[in-house]
Design a protein around this motif. Structure first.
Motif, PDB file in Angstrom:
ATOM      1  N   TRP A   1       0.820  -1.209   0.000  1.00  0.00           N
ATOM      2  CA  TRP A   1       0.000   0.000   0.000  1.00  0.00           C
ATOM      3  C   TRP A   1       0.859   1.266   0.000  1.00  0.00           C
ATOM      4  O   TRP A   1       0.350   2.362  -0.222  1.00  0.00           O
ATOM      5  CB  TRP A   1      -0.931   0.004   1.213  1.00  0.00           C
ATOM      6  N   LEU A   2       2.160   1.134   0.273  1.00  0.00           N
ATOM      7  CA  LEU A   2       3.065   2.275   0.148  1.00  0.00           C
ATOM      8  C   LEU A   2       3.551   2.455  -1.287  1.00  0.00           C
ATOM      9  O   LEU A   2       4.049   3.518  -1.647  1.00  0.00           O
ATOM     10  CB  LEU A   2       4.283   2.082   1.066  1.00  0.00           C
ATOM     11  N   VAL A   3       3.413   1.404  -2.092  1.00  0.00           N
ATOM     12  CA  VAL A   3       3.873   1.434  -3.477  1.00  0.00           C
ATOM     13  C   VAL A   3       2.728   1.730  -4.445  1.00  0.00           C
ATOM     14  O   VAL A   3       2.896   2.472  -5.414  1.00  0.00           O
ATOM     15  CB  VAL A   3       4.543   0.093  -3.849  1.00  0.00           C
ATOM     16  N   LYS A   4       1.566   1.167  -4.184  1.00  0.00           N
ATOM     17  CA  LYS A   4       0.441   1.308  -5.112  1.00  0.00           C
ATOM     18  C   LYS A   4       0.073   2.769  -5.393  1.00  0.00           C
ATOM     19  O   LYS A   4      -0.241   3.115  -6.552  1.00  0.00           O
ATOM     20  CB  LYS A   4      -0.771   0.544  -4.580  1.00  0.00           C
ATOM     21  N   PRO A   5       0.089   3.680  -4.409  1.00  0.00           N
ATOM     22  CA  PRO A   5      -0.219   5.084  -4.721  1.00  0.00           C
ATOM     23  C   PRO A   5       0.744   5.694  -5.750  1.00  0.00           C
ATOM     24  O   PRO A   5       0.344   6.567  -6.524  1.00  0.00           O
ATOM     25  CB  PRO A   5      -0.088   5.789  -3.364  1.00  0.00           C
TER      26      PRO A   5
ATOM     27  N   GLN B   1       8.618 -12.077   7.582  1.00  0.00           N
ATOM     28  CA  GLN B   1       7.172 -11.950   7.422  1.00  0.00           C
ATOM     29  C   GLN B   1       6.418 -11.585   8.691  1.00  0.00           C
ATOM     30  O   GLN B   1       5.290 -11.130   8.621  1.00  0.00           O
ATOM     31  CB  GLN B   1       6.595 -13.261   6.861  1.00  0.00           C
ATOM     32  N   GLU B   2       7.038 -11.758   9.876  1.00  0.00           N
ATOM     33  CA  GLU B   2       6.335 -11.432  11.103  1.00  0.00           C
ATOM     34  C   GLU B   2       6.443  -9.954  11.475  1.00  0.00           C
ATOM     35  O   GLU B   2       5.927  -9.532  12.506  1.00  0.00           O
ATOM     36  CB  GLU B   2       6.871 -12.281  12.270  1.00  0.00           C
ATOM     37  N   ARG B   3       7.117  -9.168  10.679  1.00  0.00           N
ATOM     38  CA  ARG B   3       7.391  -7.783  11.069  1.00  0.00           C
ATOM     39  C   ARG B   3       6.108  -6.977  11.193  1.00  0.00           C
ATOM     40  O   ARG B   3       5.098  -7.271  10.565  1.00  0.00           O
ATOM     41  CB  ARG B   3       8.335  -7.130  10.068  1.00  0.00           C
ATOM     42  N   GLN B   4       6.206  -5.911  11.974  1.00  0.00           N
ATOM     43  CA  GLN B   4       5.048  -5.071  12.257  1.00  0.00           C
ATOM     44  C   GLN B   4       5.037  -3.769  11.460  1.00  0.00           C
ATOM     45  O   GLN B   4       4.063  -3.024  11.504  1.00  0.00           O
ATOM     46  CB  GLN B   4       5.025  -4.731  13.754  1.00  0.00           C
ATOM     47  N   HIS B   5       6.127  -3.496  10.743  1.00  0.00           N
ATOM     48  CA  HIS B   5       6.229  -2.228  10.018  1.00  0.00           C
ATOM     49  C   HIS B   5       6.480  -2.493   8.532  1.00  0.00           C
ATOM     50  O   HIS B   5       7.240  -3.398   8.184  1.00  0.00           O
ATOM     51  CB  HIS B   5       7.375  -1.378  10.579  1.00  0.00           C
ATOM     52  N   PRO B   6       5.871  -1.707   7.647  1.00  0.00           N
ATOM     53  CA  PRO B   6       6.119  -1.869   6.207  1.00  0.00           C
ATOM     54  C   PRO B   6       7.401  -1.167   5.795  1.00  0.00           C
ATOM     55  O   PRO B   6       7.654  -0.037   6.211  1.00  0.00           O
ATOM     56  CB  PRO B   6       4.884  -1.207   5.580  1.00  0.00           C
ATOM     57  N   TYR B   7       8.202  -1.815   4.934  1.00  0.00           N
ATOM     58  CA  TYR B   7       9.499  -1.266   4.558  1.00  0.00           C
ATOM     59  C   TYR B   7       9.643  -1.038   3.048  1.00  0.00           C
ATOM     60  O   TYR B   7      10.742  -0.767   2.571  1.00  0.00           O
ATOM     61  CB  TYR B   7      10.622  -2.203   5.019  1.00  0.00           C
ATOM     62  N   ALA B   8       8.581  -1.156   2.283  1.00  0.00           N
ATOM     63  CA  ALA B   8       8.671  -1.022   0.828  1.00  0.00           C
ATOM     64  C   ALA B   8       8.484   0.430   0.402  1.00  0.00           C
ATOM     65  O   ALA B   8       7.851   1.228   1.097  1.00  0.00           O
ATOM     66  CB  ALA B   8       7.630  -1.910   0.152  1.00  0.00           C
ATOM     67  N   GLY B   9       9.030   0.753  -0.769  1.00  0.00           N
ATOM     68  CA  GLY B   9       8.845   2.084  -1.326  1.00  0.00           C
ATOM     69  C   GLY B   9       9.696   3.138  -0.630  1.00  0.00           C
ATOM     70  O   GLY B   9      10.521   2.856   0.236  1.00  0.00           O
TER      71      GLY B   9
END
Length: 496
Positions: free
Chosen positions: A210-214, A422-430
């Protein structure tokens, strides 16, 4: 069973890797990764791998035809996120018992479970997963699924990936084969356009897609299907009408990308949304592929303008962290796409990489790491817990980035640790995700708790005993009384 064996062999002979295409015919047949011995399921079995790839399809009912423990051990095995349907969060299993096996009731019980799900939830499709038990007793899953689809008027997809056939990575690819055979191309969209793309191997962990799609939305690029992150059955069924595709994790779904290119002429490339440079490069390559497939070349200019704007914002935010992180040493104990994309992302802000694991990486992933680090000494195939502990306890790294399995090694070594799997709580993409990753590393390294836990325990300290003069009149009076009492005792009993 013979069909499954042929499918497995086909998956192992995967010639689609970017660098693999330049090899001769003999070397190309070796594929991207070394075939594993069936049954060698360290790190997860084939059933687990298939479930990982397909469960994030959010509006589908996922039915496990097996004893209860198989579903219990595989449910919610990744932190994928959904922007809508929640059916994928419901566990469905036929709960096969010993009596069912002995009496041959497996297929009948499966058909009944499909009917109950259809009546109670009305999903657009049902995915059925056999496991070791049901595969070994010979339940004909495909026949039951075909009969149920005709009877109930909805797709019932058999996912033939019982655990004993191989590793989790093999299960990933078998899940892709199931989508190719039973889902993709079954629906014709009425809104196909020149700016439609597929994103393959993106799991939307912690909602990071969802950080990349915009960014893609701002360029007028529509994601026809993101497989499997936050996916819908209808979107995947229409995925064959996309104009281009990006492969995020080649170890998982490279076979899917190659066969979609062969069948529907959908060109693809492998890229990453981790880090500033890699995110920008991914956007450029998407635009370039679309132009080659007939899109207006004007999108290339808009892409460069967007990249310039977003990079300026991101670098300005990262500048605040550079003084506190430049020169810090990171040990990366992960694999796959993160083994090279995160390395590149961290080096962009001056962080030193002391080592990165390549256990689950392809040959191409390893080549990228060598090009980035320019030193093979920082690459390790697998590091035993004892060696990890020794490296961390000797302060050869300021922080370790890994999955939850090795967090306790870092904690025992009194070293900061950050979950990047995969268990992480924060998004790191974009672009925003990169800023968040750096922020979390900075918080972890400079957390004051580490200074405290590295100090000696109070009971290990032996402070020197020293005589101090009383500081107040009351203390002086008390000391005088004690001295008088001691003198009286000495007169009565003599000195010791």
């Amino acid at each position: 069973m013979s069909l499954l064996r042929a499918k497995i062999q086909d998956v192992f002979n995967e010639p689609a890797c970017e660098k693999n295409r330049g090899k001769n015919a003999k070397a190309s047949k070796k594929g991207c990764s070394k075939p594993l011995t069936p049954g060698a399921a360290a790190g997860g079995c084939a059933f687990d791998g298939a479930k990982i790839v397909l469960q994030p399809i959010t509006d589908v009912a996922h039915l496990v035809h097996a004893p209860l423990a198989c579903e219990g051990n595989s449910w919610d095995n990744r932190g994928a996120a959904s922007s809508g349907p929640t059916l994928w969060r419901t566990s469905f299993t036929t709960d096969l018992t010993e009596l069912d096996v002995v009496m041959g009731q497996g297929e009948r019980k499966l058909f009944k479970a499909i009917r109950e799900i259809k009546e109670a939830y009305g999903p657009p499709a049902i995915f059925v997963y056999p496991t070791c038990v049901t595969a070994l007793i010979g339940d004909d899953i495909e026949a039951v699924c075909k009969r149920a689809a005709e009877k109930f008027g909805l797709p019932v997809v058999p996912v033939n990936a019982p655990g004993f056939v191989g590793s989790k990575n093999l299960g990933n690819k078998l899940a892709g084969e199931a989508l190719l055979e039973h889902v993709i191309g079954t629906v014709e969209p009425d809104d196909a356009g020149p700016y439609d793309i597929n994103i393959l191997g993106e799991f939307n962990l912690s909602g990071e897609f969802w950080l990349v799609k915009p960014l893609l939305d701002r360029l007028g690029i529509r994601v026809r299907a993101c497989i499997p992150g936050d996916a819908r059955y209808f979107d995947i069924a229409c995925a064959h009408r996309a104009r281009a595709a990006m492969m995020v994790c080649s170890t998982a779904l490279i076979n899917l990308a190659r066969k979609m290119e062969q069948r529907w002429d959908i060109p693809f490339f492998e890229g990453s949304f981790y880090g500033i440079t890699d995110t920008s490069e991914a956007l450029r390559q998407i635009s370039q592929l679309l132009v080659k497939k007939g899109a207006d070349p004007e999108i290339l200019c808009r892409t460069e303008a967007l990249i310039a704007e977003e990079e300026a914002i991101a670098w300005k935010k990262l500048a605040a962290y550079r003084p506190r992180l430049e020169g810090k040493r990171v040990l990366l104990n992960t694999g796959g796409v993160k083994s090279w994309s995160v390395v590149h992302a961290l080096m962009e802000i001056g962080i030193e990489i002391v080592g990165t694991s390549v256990k689950k990486s392809t040959v191409e992933d390893k080549e990228r790491i060598k090009q980035i680090l320019k030193d093979d000494n920082h690459i390790f195939e697998q590091m035993a817990p004892r060696e990890l502990y020794a490296m961390l306890s000797e302060h050869n790294a300021d922080i370790m980035l890994s999955g939850g399995r090795t967090q306790f090694i870092a904690l025992k070594a009194k070293t900061p640790w950050l979950d990047i799997n995969q268990e992480r709580q924060h998004p790191y993409a974009g672009y925003d995700g990169m800023v968040e990753l750096v922020r979390q590393i900075e918080l972890a390294i400079h957390n004051p708790i580490w200074r405290q836990v590295r100090e000696a325990a109070p009971w290990d300290c032996q402070p020197a005993v020293r005589e101090e003069l009383p500081s107040t009149k009351s203390e002086a009076a008390t000391l005088h009384a004690v001295q008088e009492f001691a003198g009286t005792m000495a007169d009565d009993f003599g000195e010791c």
